[in-house]
Design a protein around this motif. Structure first.
Motif, PDB file in Angstrom:
ATOM      1  N   GLN A 169      69.060  33.429  57.392  1.00 24.79           N
ATOM      2  CA  GLN A 169      68.166  32.684  58.284  1.00 24.79           C
ATOM      3  C   GLN A 169      66.814  32.410  57.607  1.00 24.79           C
ATOM      4  O   GLN A 169      66.226  31.336  57.778  1.00 24.79           O
ATOM      5  N   HIS A 172      67.261  29.550  55.252  1.00 27.28           N
ATOM      6  CA  HIS A 172      67.315  28.296  56.006  1.00 27.28           C
ATOM      7  C   HIS A 172      65.934  27.909  56.541  1.00 27.28           C
ATOM      8  O   HIS A 172      65.576  26.720  56.558  1.00 27.28           O
ATOM      9  N   LYS A 175      63.987  26.412  53.746  1.00 27.60           N
ATOM     10  CA  LYS A 175      64.464  25.053  53.468  1.00 27.60           C
ATOM     11  C   LYS A 175      63.951  24.066  54.511  1.00 27.60           C
ATOM     12  O   LYS A 175      63.538  22.943  54.184  1.00 27.60           O
ATOM     13  N   ASN A 176      63.983  24.480  55.787  1.00 27.39           N
ATOM     14  CA  ASN A 176      63.487  23.592  56.844  1.00 27.39           C
ATOM     15  C   ASN A 176      61.999  23.292  56.663  1.00 27.39           C
ATOM     16  O   ASN A 176      61.541  22.153  56.859  1.00 27.39           O
TER      17      ASN A 176
END
Length: 457
Positions: A169, A172, A175-176
């Motif tokens: 998580q 991610h 990356k977001n």
């Protein structure tokens, strides 16, 4: 990221593929064979690539990916500072990006908590598995300890799984955030302009990425021919260095021989210096004896000169005594002449005083006369001024009268001239008139005579 770096390194080691794009509708020509020629390298830029820009699309893509990776890592290195001070960037980031940062903060906190709990569980397991702990436990407690160890292992497995999920998580979330920053260049620029001190390992990593970028850039700019020429150049330099080393050894041998010759020459010169020093010592002894002889001769000469000077002093003293007597005589004579001159001076001073008194009295009389004459002069001058004023008034009146008389005289003369002209004109007219009458009378007489003659005929 490590795999991407390895792939970039492999691409840099491969040969560069030169591609040529063809325009539509144009015939292709066969490629020309590559001519192998010897390229001369500049010694100062032998290890630098000849090209300064990337010409192939693949190389440009590789450098673009590497530069994008470096920028993203730089942005990620600022995330801890941004998370600690989110209120500062609330206006700049916007609600969406701010929500992503808050989610990332919560995920990171849970990750840190899970990691801390996993560390505690691992420490407990190590203490339980250690030999000292097994010796302290008894037979009855061993069963409970085995059960507790099993429960700890289960907890470790569950914590590890949770930690892996949270780590996923977290990746991610990063990356977001990077995707959102890519769509918001203003926020990314503001983050890059932050002036904060990053950890040492982050600075080291950024420096390593910059060095990697330079290395890959140099590899991509270097062609196989240039690489081969660089190798040849380095081989030549190595060979030249070996030759120089051999030459240096030879020169060192020659230098040692020259130093030995120099030492021998110095030894010879030292021997010469010793001989010269001995000669100098003898010369000093001779000079000392010569100085002693010269000093004794000078003392003898001094004694003789002293005797001569004593005789001269006696003569000079006699001359001084005679001159003193002459001086006394001259002083007495000069005193008498001085007294006579003083008497003359006194007489002259008295005469001068008398003349001064006479001058003062005479000047006093003359001053009184001058004052009287001055008073008379002022009075007469005043009278003269009054008379001049009167004369000025009379003169103006006289001039006015004379001017009036002149004007009257001119008028009278003009009238007389006019009268004379009129008289002259009248006289002339009368003369013409009389002559006219006479001529007319004569004509009438002639006519009367003519008529009488005609009647007689």
């Amino acid at each position: 990221m490590a795999t991407s770096v390895v792939e970039l390194q492999q691409l840099s080691n491969q040969e560069t593929i030169h591609m040529r794009l063809q325009a539509p509708g144009r015939a292709t020509s066969p490629p020309k064979p590559f001519k192998k020629g010897k390229i001369k390298l500049d010694p100062l830029r032998a290890l630098e690539p000849a090209r300064k820009k990337l010409t192939t699309v693949e190389a440009q893509r590789v450098m673009a990916v590497l530069e994008d990776t470096r920028k993203r890592i730089e942005l990620v290195s600022y995330l801890p500072f941004i998370i600690d001070d989110l209120d500062r960037f609330s206006v700049m980031f916007g609600s969406d990006l701010l929500e992503l940062f808050r989610t990332h903060k919560a995920t990171q906190e849970s990750y840190n908590e899970l990691r801390a709990s996993l560390g505690d569980l691992l420490d407990r397991k190590e203490r339980a598995d250690s030999p000292a702990g097994s010796q302290r436990r008894g037979s009855a407690a061993s069963v409970r300890s085995n059960a507790s160890v099993t429960s700890v292992d289960d907890k470790i497995d569950s914590s590890t799984r949770h930690l892996q999920l949270v780590e996923k998580q977290l990746r991610h979330s990063v990356k977001n955030i990077l995707r959102s920053l890519a769509t918001n260049p203003g926020a990314a620029r503001a983050i890059q302009e932050l002036k904060v001190e990053r950890p040492q390992h982050v600075s080291t990593m950024m420096q390593a990425l910059s060095e990697l970028r330079d290395i890959i850039m140099e590899k991509l700019l270097t062609t196989p021919v240039e690489e081969q020429e660089k190798k040849q150049y380095l081989t030549q330099v190595t060979h030249q260095e070996r030759q120089n080393a051999v030459l240096i050894e030879q020169l060192e041998g020659e230098l040692n021989v020259a130093l030995e010759d120099k030492d021998a020459e110095v030894k010879k010169k030292n021997d010469v210096i010793r001989r010269l020093q001995a000669d100098l010592h003898q010369i000093e002894k001779f000079s000392d004896e010569h100085i002693k002889r010269t000093k004794s001769e000078a003392e003898k000469q001094e004694s003789a000169d002293q005797k001569n000077s004593e005789g001269k002093q006696a003569k000079l003293q006699q001359e001084v005594s005679t001159l003193r007597t002459q001086l006394q005589n001259l002083i007495s004579e000069h005193k008498e002449s001085e007294q006579n001159l003083r008497g003359k001076k006194f007489k002259l001073e008295t005469e001068v005083e008398n003349w001064i008194q006479r001058y003062d009295t005479d000047m006093g009389d003359r001053q009184s006369q001058f004052e009287e004459m001055d008073t008379r002069y002022t009075e007469e001058k005043k009278q003269l001024h009054e008379l001049e004023e009167r004369f000025t008034t009379l003169e103006t009146e006289y001039k006015q009268i004379q001017e009036e008389r002149r004007i009257a005289r001119e008028k009278r003369e003009a009238a007389e001239r006019e009268m004379q002209m009129m008289i002259k004109g009248a006289t002339t007219i009368q003369a013409f008139w009389r002559s006219y009458k006479v001529r007319k009378a004569l004509k009438s007489k002639k006519k009367g005579k003519g008529k009488g003659k005609k009647g007689k005929k």
